[in-house]
Enzyme design. Structure first.
Site, PDB file in Angstrom:
ATOM      1  N   SER A  65      10.022   9.915  -2.000  1.00  0.00           N
ATOM      2  CA  SER A  65      10.627  11.245  -2.077  1.00  0.00           C
ATOM      3  C   SER A  65       9.592  12.316  -2.376  1.00  0.00           C
ATOM      4  O   SER A  65       8.510  12.044  -2.914  1.00  0.00           O
ATOM      5  CB  SER A  65      11.709  11.263  -3.158  1.00  0.00           C
ATOM      6  OG  SER A  65      12.710  10.323  -2.879  1.00  0.00           O
ATOM      7  N   LYS A  66       9.961  13.550  -2.049  1.00  0.00           N
ATOM      8  CA  LYS A  66       9.104  14.712  -2.304  1.00  0.00           C
ATOM      9  C   LYS A  66       9.037  14.955  -3.817  1.00  0.00           C
ATOM     10  O   LYS A  66      10.086  15.082  -4.476  1.00  0.00           O
ATOM     11  CB  LYS A  66       9.757  15.905  -1.583  1.00  0.00           C
ATOM     12  CG  LYS A  66       9.024  17.188  -1.664  1.00  0.00           C
ATOM     13  CD  LYS A  66       9.723  18.220  -0.775  1.00  0.00           C
ATOM     14  CE  LYS A  66       9.068  19.566  -0.988  1.00  0.00           C
ATOM     15  NZ  LYS A  66       9.477  20.549  -0.001  1.00  0.00           N
TER      16      LYS A  66
END
Ligand code: SAH
Length: 218
Positions: A65-66
């Site tokens: 994930s970012k």
């Protein structure tokens, strides 16, 4: 010349600065982002991009994930002046967010439905010897009734709604944060706080983009 360890500390600090610039203000969450070496959860080929604030592929059509979205969700899980307590994460992936959560929680349980990713996360996390983290291979849509209730629940994959089992396994006063699909293209971050055994308060937040929440194990 700087040692590799010094260079990595610099990269981690720089990532925390990018997450701050993205609007995350919660100090302990930023500290945790500045502590966990994100490259250690990726294959060597991806290391040059590890400290950019972007989602990146980890194989099996999934992503790490970012970081600013990881931090945003963890910030939302926090009630003022409290640690996260007992946390359930759905979607271990490579284990990065689980490592971040372990720094902010008493206990973390993290479920992954893709066996090779569960095994990879175990391997990547091993050198860190994190004592308060348990990895579980299974379908997170069912939650983990044997360890419930949870003070915080975080989903790293977007469903069409929030699974009932997870709402039931949330402690009263606890918070759940999840991406939920609005339609085929759009997803929103939803925060749910359990006010009493029957009452849940739901807040719709940012537009996000996550991989889909899927049922069953593979
Ligand atoms: N937490 C990760 C993000 C991984 S991407 C990080 O630190 O970056 C989301 C993960 O959710 C994928 O690995 C996907 O396989 C997993 N997933 C999707 N549906 C799931 C389910 N029902 N139960 C458990 N894991 C699930």
């Amino acid at each position: 010349m700087k040692s590799a360890a010094e260079r990595n500390a610099g990269h981690r600090q720089a990532l925390a600065a990018k997450v701050l610039a993205a609007g995350i203000k919660h100090g302990k969450t930023l500290e945790a982002i500045a502590t966990v070496p994100r490259h250690a959860f990726m294959d060597a080929g991806m290391h040059p991009q590890a400290y950019e604030d972007t989602a990146l592929p980890i194989g099996h059509s999934q992503t790490i994930s970012k970081p600013s979205v990881v931090a945003r969700m963890i910030e939302l899980l926090h009630k003022p002046k409290q640690s996260l307590g007992k946390v359930l994460e759905i979607g271990t992936g490579c284990g990065y967010q689980a490592a971040v959560l372990s720094l902010l929680s008493d206990e973390v349980y993290s479920i992954e439905r893709i066996r090779p990713l569960h095994d990879m996360a175990r391997e990547k996390l091993r050198p860190f010897r994190i004592k308060n983290l348990r990895l579980i291979y299974g379908d997170g849509i069912l939650g983990l009734p044997q360890a419930a209730p949870f003070d915080a629940i975080i989903l790293a994959a977007a469903g069409l709604g929030i699974p009932d089992a997870l709402l039931e396994q949330l402690a009263i006063g606890g918070r759940l944060v999840a991406p939920v699909a609005k339609n085929e293209k759009e997803q929103q971050l939803i925060m749910v706080e359990r006010m009493s055994s029957q009452r849940y308060q739901r807040t719709v937040l940012d537009e996000v983009f996550f991989v889909p929440l899927q049922s069953g194990v593979v």
